[in-house]
Each structure stands twice: as C-alpha cells, then as structure tokens.
Design an enzyme around this catalytic site. Structure first.
Site, short mmCIF file in Angstrom:
data_model
loop_
_atom_site.label_atom_id
_atom_site.label_comp_id
_atom_site.label_asym_id
_atom_site.label_seq_id
_atom_site.Cartn_x
_atom_site.Cartn_y
_atom_site.Cartn_z
N TYR A 128 -43.89 -32.09 59.70
CA TYR A 128 -44.82 -32.71 60.29
C TYR A 128 -46.22 -32.18 59.36
CZ TYR A 128 -47.02 -33.11 65.13
OH TYR A 128 -47.83 -33.76 66.34
N LYS A 186 -31.12 -29.05 63.90
CA LYS A 186 -30.63 -30.33 64.02
C LYS A 186 -29.48 -29.83 62.30
CE LYS A 186 -28.70 -34.71 65.09
NZ LYS A 186 -28.24 -35.28 66.08
N ASP A 192 -30.66 -32.75 70.30
CA ASP A 192 -30.38 -33.87 71.24
C ASP A 192 -29.71 -33.70 72.04
OD1 ASP A 192 -28.95 -33.43 69.03
OD2 ASP A 192 -28.12 -35.35 68.81
N ASP A 213 -42.61 -29.86 69.16
CA ASP A 213 -43.98 -31.39 69.27
C ASP A 213 -43.05 -31.98 70.61
OD1 ASP A 213 -46.23 -32.74 69.24
OD2 ASP A 213 -45.37 -34.13 68.28
#
Ligand code: NAD
Length: 332
Positions: free
Chosen positions: A123, A170, A203, A227
């Site tokens: 970001y 992740k 996920d 986000d």
C-alpha cells in the site's frame, strides 16, 4: 473548547459531513471546526489535492474528522488518504464492525475490530514499470512497523475488554515480509498474557469470517489485507454505509468512514451518514467526551432499529439529513 480540523472531502463527503455536524452540534460538546478543502475538490482553488494548509491545520489541532477523498484509478494523482496517513505517521487504522438491531444482514451479534497497519506494505505504492510490459511493486514490512501495530492491537484489546487478537498474514508464501510480521506478533503477544493470540492465513480468514464470524474478535494485519478484510467485515454488518474508522498515531488522530466518495451519489443527500457519524463517535471517545459519544450512538441505534427514517441502503427512503435530524430528536 475542542479545535478540530474538518475535511468534508469529495463526492458524498459534504452531504454526510453536514449530517454529522448537525448531530455533533446537538451533543453540546464545544467544538470549533477548522474546515479545509482536500482531495479533488481542492484542485480548482489550490492547484493541488493536498494544500499545505491542510497538514498545518491537523498538526496544530492534532485531531481531524474527514469525509472520503476521490483517488483516480490507474493514473492521475496519488491517494491523498495514503499521503495523510504517511505524513502524519497515523500508523494504526482501527475499523470496528458491529451489527445494530434493525439492519437486514445475514448475521446477528457481530462485534469485530480490524486493526490495520497503515503506513507500510504494498500500500506504500512503491512501484515502477519495468520496460513497457512489466511492472514491479515493493512490499515493505519493518520490525518497527510490526511492533507498534501489534502493541496497538493488544493494548486496544486490553482496554476494551476483548478476549483475543488474531494476526492475519500470508507467511506461508511471503516468508520474509509476512513471516516478519507473524514472528513479531508472536513476540509482542508475550507481553499480554491475559489476551489470547492466534493467527490465520488471510485467504482462510476471509472464508472463516463469512462462515463463522462469531469466532473472531480483534484482528491485526498488514495494510493491504486490512484494506480488503475491513470491507468484508463492513459487508457482514450491513454495508459500507455503516463502517467507521480511525487513523491513530503517536501525535495525531484522523477519523473517517471506511467507504469512499461514491461519486454517483454526490450532491443528492441520498447516502447513509452512519459511517461518518460513528467515526465521530470514535473521535468523541478519543477526546474523552464519553457521555456525548454514548448519547449519539444510542440515539443512532434507536433510529436504525425503528427503521422509519433511514436511507436507501437500510431499506428506507430518508435523506441523510433527515436521518441526522431523527438522531437529534432521539437524543432529547
Ligand atoms: P465507495 O465506497 O465510494 O462506493 C462503493 C459503493 O458503496 C457505492 O456505490 C455505494 O453503493 C456504496 N456506499 C458507499 N458509501 C455509502 C454510504 N455512505 N451509504 C450507502 N452506500 C454507500 O467505493 P468506490 O466506488 O470503489 O470508490 C470511489 C472513490 O472513493 C474512489 O476514488 C476511491 O479511491 C475513493 N475511496 C476513498 C476512501 C477514503 O477517502 N478513505 C476509501 C475508499 C475509496
């Protein structure tokens, strides 16, 4: 007297700001607003979406309430939201998502809090073209950035009587960057033995939030996951019109809704002002005006539960200002 910077913003920003100001005036809390243009709407007058007077004002007042700012997609100027968070080092983005009775949603009793790191990660927008046919983006994660956001999440959990903090990452694939985030999280967790730490791969986290949101409480994560996951949480509790946010740093705090400037509804006073009203409630709590915050939140909840004077997204046909007036009436 609280002196507060007010940035109504772009698109639907001025409408929801007017509605929120009306409610804040009715609380009796002494607020002097210092209003500034920022974003697309500042360009005609100042030739820039972020006039220096905006940063000066926030630095002076230390608190700001902000409507959404438009960011052109693909090309054009870079996000002013990202610039404000970086310039003012607003490293923690707090995004609570809870259900209010009366809202048509698939879920009941949701009470989640996303704590999003606000200054690093993909970001940060450090990217470039490699020739004409490839592009590269750099994912920045630092120990300092991870430490302060993880401490923020655990301290928030302690102060607000929450039971656990889930790190979202992740790290199975991004072993260096998200691996660093996860290992710092596990170190920081040792300082808060009364709060349960756990972690989930992002996920899987998304699927679990949709299937069993009641299992989760406070969640902490790098910027980009924050986000996305915070919009998912907004969806769980009835939509973007209901999701407030706070950007908090060591010296400054800026309160704003999760949603954007929804340009197609600009100037119609049609959208739901609740997300900005609840952002203002977070702001009132931050400046120790707890009683006023409770009165606004209770009155707003009553208006939503009654369902008579609510905006289109909640199944009603009221204008944003009419909803605000109904909240003021309930405040008595
Ligand atoms: P958006 O949040 O503006 O709107 C998406 C849709 O959500 C809207 O079309 C509308 O149906 C619904 N919605 C949003 N706010 C609502 C409200 N208060 N009440 C009822 N429904 C509401 O997202 P977008 O269309 O992806 O983005 C538009 C612009 O906003 C872009 O320029 C984007 O960069 C910007 N943006 C700004 C911020 C911010 O200032 N913090 C955050 C997100 C997006």
């Amino acid at each position: 007297m609280h002196k507060i910077t007010l940035l109504p913003g772009d698109g639907i920003g001025p409408d929801i700001t007017a509605a929120t100001k009306k409610i804040l005036a009715a609380t009796g809390v002494a607020i002097e607003w210092e209003e500034h243009l920022a974003g697309e709407s500042a360009i005609p007058e100042f030739g820039t979406p972020l006039p220096e007077t905006v940063l000066e004002s926030i630095r002076r007042n230390k608190i700001a309430l902000k409507g959404p700012l438009t960011t052109p997609v693909g090309s054009g100027f870079r996000s002013i939201n990202v610039a404000l968070r970086k310039e003012l080092d607003l490293f923690a983005n707090l995004r609570p998502a809870r259900t209010y009775p009366g809202i048509r949603s698939r879920y009941e009793d949701i009470d989640l809090v996303v704590v999003r790191e606000n200054t690093e990660d993909l970001y940060a927008g450090v990217e470039h073209m490699v020739g004409e046919d490839a592009a590269e983006s750099i994912k920045i994660i630092t120990r300092k950035g991870c430490e302060r956001i993880c401490h923020f999440a655990f301290e928030y959990a302690q102060k607000n009587n929450r039971r656990k903090v889930t790190a979202v990452h992740k790290a199975n694939i991004m072993k260096c960057t998200d691996g660093l985030f996860l290992s710092v999280f596990n170190e920081v967790a040792k300082d808060y033995p009364d709060i349960e730490p756990e972690d989930r791969i992002v996920d899987n986290m998304c699927m679990q939030l949709v299937q069993k949101p009641e299992l989760y409480d406070v969640m902490v994560m790098p910027n980009l996951y924050g986000d996305i996951v915070s919009d998912l949480c907004a969806g769980l509790v009835g939509g973007l019109g209901l999701a407030p946010g706070a950007n908090i740093g060591k010296d400054y705090a800026l309160f704003e809704p999760v949603h954007g400037s929804a340009p197609k509804y600009a100037g119609q006073d049609k959208v739901n002002p609740t997300a900005l009203i609840l952002s203002a409630v977070l702001m009132l709590r931050y400046i120790n005006e707890e009683e006023a915050a409770d009165r606004v939140e209770k009155a707003l909840a009553a208006v939503i539960k009654e369902g008579k004077t609510v905006t289109y997204d909640l199944g009603g046909s009221a204008k944003g200002m009419e909803m605000a007036e109904a909240v003021v009436a309930k405040m008595g």
